[in-house]
Design a protein around this motif. Structure first.
Motif, PDB file in Angstrom:
ATOM      1  N   GLY A 244      72.557 -39.150  59.738  1.00 46.01           N
ATOM      2  CA  GLY A 244      71.578 -40.206  59.737  1.00 46.01           C
ATOM      3  C   GLY A 244      70.006 -39.685  59.298  1.00 46.01           C
ATOM      4  N   GLN A 245      69.794 -38.581  59.605  1.00 44.24           N
ATOM      5  CA  GLN A 245      68.287 -38.190  59.126  1.00 44.24           C
ATOM      6  C   GLN A 245      68.322 -38.329  57.787  1.00 44.24           C
TER       7      GLN A 245
ATOM      8  N   GLU B 169      70.113 -40.288  55.750  1.00 40.85           N
ATOM      9  CA  GLU B 169      70.437 -41.497  55.123  1.00 40.85           C
ATOM     10  C   GLU B 169      68.959 -42.350  55.410  1.00 40.85           C
ATOM     11  N   ALA B 170      68.486 -42.031  56.511  1.00 41.62           N
ATOM     12  CA  ALA B 170      67.197 -42.639  56.619  1.00 41.62           C
ATOM     13  C   ALA B 170      66.014 -42.291  55.766  1.00 41.62           C
ATOM     14  N   ALA B 171      66.260 -41.136  55.267  1.00 40.33           N
ATOM     15  CA  ALA B 171      65.237 -40.623  54.396  1.00 40.33           C
ATOM     16  C   ALA B 171      65.653 -41.250  52.845  1.00 40.33           C
ATOM     17  N   TYR B 172      67.001 -41.258  52.526  1.00 42.12           N
ATOM     18  CA  TYR B 172      67.279 -41.942  51.414  1.00 42.12           C
ATOM     19  C   TYR B 172      66.974 -43.376  51.279  1.00 42.12           C
ATOM     20  N   ALA B 173      67.245 -44.103  52.375  1.00 42.69           N
ATOM     21  CA  ALA B 173      66.920 -45.400  52.576  1.00 42.69           C
ATOM     22  C   ALA B 173      65.406 -45.780  52.254  1.00 42.69           C
ATOM     23  N   THR B 174      64.675 -44.819  52.753  1.00 43.24           N
ATOM     24  CA  THR B 174      63.051 -45.061  52.409  1.00 43.24           C
ATOM     25  C   THR B 174      62.713 -44.919  51.046  1.00 43.24           C
ATOM     26  N   GLY B 175      63.694 -44.315  50.205  1.00 42.79           N
ATOM     27  CA  GLY B 175      63.528 -44.209  48.868  1.00 42.79           C
ATOM     28  C   GLY B 175      63.404 -42.732  48.266  1.00 42.79           C
ATOM     29  N   MET B 176      63.355 -41.698  49.326  1.00 45.43           N
ATOM     30  CA  MET B 176      63.080 -40.438  49.004  1.00 45.43           C
ATOM     31  C   MET B 176      64.541 -39.895  48.153  1.00 45.43           C
ATOM     32  N   ASN B 177      64.266 -39.011  47.178  1.00 44.79           N
ATOM     33  CA  ASN B 177      65.396 -38.426  46.468  1.00 44.79           C
ATOM     34  C   ASN B 177      65.804 -37.163  47.135  1.00 44.79           C
TER      35      ASN B 177
END
Ligand code: ADP
Ligand code: MG
Lengths: 242, 258
Positions: free
Chosen positions: B130-131, B133-141
């Motif tokens: 989940g960590q 996924e949350a980062a990817y969902a925020t737009g981080m590569n």
């Protein structure tokens, strides 16, 4: 009405297991759409396909007129336009509440620290968590975590917010505080796509309700239709069970 | 009497003991730090998502195969043998007369790196999906996700294991006496070789080793607690310390908006 997200013939399989079949639907700007359906019907997968946490097996996702599944499209930039709220909150464990809402703004949107802090504070106030800026995720209750998670997504100032059962992991007494925030957002004109089991919430705030069953959209319509006069037998059965 | 001998040995040879202990600490500190950096890099690469196609995918697989071999080799052979092979091998193969201290630093670093790479990889795997996924969902590569979300958690979580490697290094640098690195064991051996009081000389070394490992363990515990931060947080009542006047304005505005 301006179509923000337009999904055409979307399908998704895990191996041979076909989880989504020929999904067609769209979300207009300013619209609040709730997705309901029994567990395992593919609601989360649909939401995760929309922000590309899962790679769709087929079909198109048109965002503001552009097909974001063609390779030229930058996934990271696209994702900043979608705010995601997870069932399990998924707050960054190494950041406190304030910095959870700042890190994406600074690292992805390249906002300055001051700007990021100002925006983060604004949205932490919207969700009523401005007093807890110093708290680490593990020091917060479920409802508080979810409110910070909503503020984190809002801080990126996305075009649409995606919620995947945001209250399902909460103790009953904390469901209310999160739904209250979400109702406030819905009334403010924010575009929202919400997977939920809270039928009262769906009835009250949605412009449109989508009922999913076994990987397809079985019925779709205004809340009055879905809840008071469902056209499909499957919808009626589902609503009777819940 | 042993006791008198110990006093005598310490007062006669303390500069040598100290120099040996300092050398031991020096090699194990540098070895642990450089080894951790190697381990972090290798572990991050090994746990990165496989590129989907093309040259990148092939390159990624090749690099990973090399890293896997490196890890297997250095974890599967004793450091004392590695020291001999690397030190004498480099002289034989390239005609380099390696500086002994440099050879020591190199061997300990590369050896620690092999262990740390697996510790780091395990640490990354154990971070909740989940960590990511949350980062990817925020737009981080992937890089931004690692740098801002995952690695800080990994580093905190592997700190005890890193401390353990440090302690092991303090003890295991003693094997470097085979290539005559002047660390504590080597120094003690020369002292004992002169006075023939093996028990007493090595008893002193024993105490010194224990003081070093014990101190290091305490310091690392302290660092762990520092990183964890305070048990409780402060609730900001009406006046927020981070708020500037603009924030207050923004607050009333946003409150009206919603
Ligand atoms: N990563 C995955 N691998 C394999 N099957 C999956 C995966 N994720 C979801 N599924 C399957 O897809 C189906 C739909 O799941 P999901 O979208 O989570 O349903 P819902 O959110 O409506 O409860 C389920 O049968 C589930 O087992
Ligand atoms: Mg689900």
């Amino acid at each position: 009405m301006e179509k923000l997200i337009d999904i055409q013939h979307l399908s998704k399989s895990f191996g041979t297991h076909e989880v989504l079949k020929d999904i067609n639907f769209s979300v207009d700007k300013g619209e609040v759409v709730c997705i309901i359906g029994s567990s395992g019907s593919g609601k989360s997968t649909l939401l995760r396909c929309i922000n590309l946490l899962e790679k769709p097996s087929g079909g198109q996702i048109i965002y503001k007129g552009e097909n974001i599944l063609d390779n030229r499209h930058d996934i990271c930039t696209y994702r900043t336009k979608l705010g995601m709220v997870f069932q399990q909150f998924n707050l960054f464990n190494n950041h406190n509440a304030l910095s959870n809402c700042m890190v994406g703004q600074m690292k992805v949107l390249k906002r300055s620290r001051e700007e990021a802090q100002r925006v983060a504070m604004k949205y932490l106030q919207v969700v009523g968590m401005e007093q807890y800026i110093n708290a680490k995720p593990k020091q917060l209750s479920g409802g508080q975590k979810q409110r910070v998670a909503i503020a984190r997504a809002l801080s990126m100032e996305p075009d649409v917010m995606l919620f995947d059962e945001p209250t399902s992991a909460l103790d009953p007494e904390m469901v209310g505080e999160v739904l209250k925030v979400m109702k406030k957002l819905a009334k403010s004109g924010l575009t929202m796509l919400v997977v939920t089991h809270e039928m009262g919430f769906a009835k009250e705030v949605s412009d449109r309700v989508v009922f999913m069953d076994k990987g397809v959209i079985a019925e779709e319509g205004p809340p009055e239709q879905i809840f008071n006069n469902p056209q499909q037998e499957r919808t009626r059965e589902f609503l009777n069970r819940t | 009497m042993s006791y008198d001998w110990i006093i005598k040995i310490v007062s006669d040879n303390w500069p040598m003991f100290i120099r040996g202990a300092v050398m031991t600490l020096y090699i194990s500190i540098i070895g642990t730090i450089v080894g951790s950096i190697i381990g972090l890099l290798v572990g991050v690469v090994r746990s990165a998502p496989v590129p989907e196609h093309g040259v990148k995918r092939v390159l990624f697989k090749v690099v990973n195969a090399i890293f896997a071999m490196y890890i297997e080799f250095f974890r599967g052979t004793p450091m004392i043998v590695q020291a001999m092979v690397i030190y004498y091998g480099s002289a034989l193969a390239f005609g380099i007369d390696m500086n002994r201290t440099f050879a020591a630093l190199f061997i300990v670093s590369i050896n620690t790196g092999a262990y740390m790479a697996e510790i780091v990889r395990g640490g990354i795997i154990s971070v909740d999906k989940g960590q990511f996924e949350a980062a990817y969902a925020t737009g981080m590569n992937h890089m931004q996700t690692m740098a801002n979300v995952v690695l800080p958690q990994v580093i905190r979580n592997i700190l005890p294991a890193t401390g353990n490697e440090f302690v092991i290094n303090i003890k295991d640098t003693s094997v470097l006496n085979v290539i005559s690195v002047s660390e504590l064991y080597f120094q003690t051996k020369s002292i004992a070789g002169n006075n023939f009081r093996y028990f007493e000389s090595f008893f002193v070394a024993c105490i010194l080793y224990f003081i070093m490992t014990f101190t290091v363990t305490r310091i690392l515990r302290f660092i762990e607690r520092k990183i964890d931060g305070p048990e409780n947080y402060i609730i900001y009542a009406n006046q927020m310390q981070v708020a500037t006047p603009e924030d207050m304005v923004a607050r009333t505005k946003s409150a009206n908006q919603y």
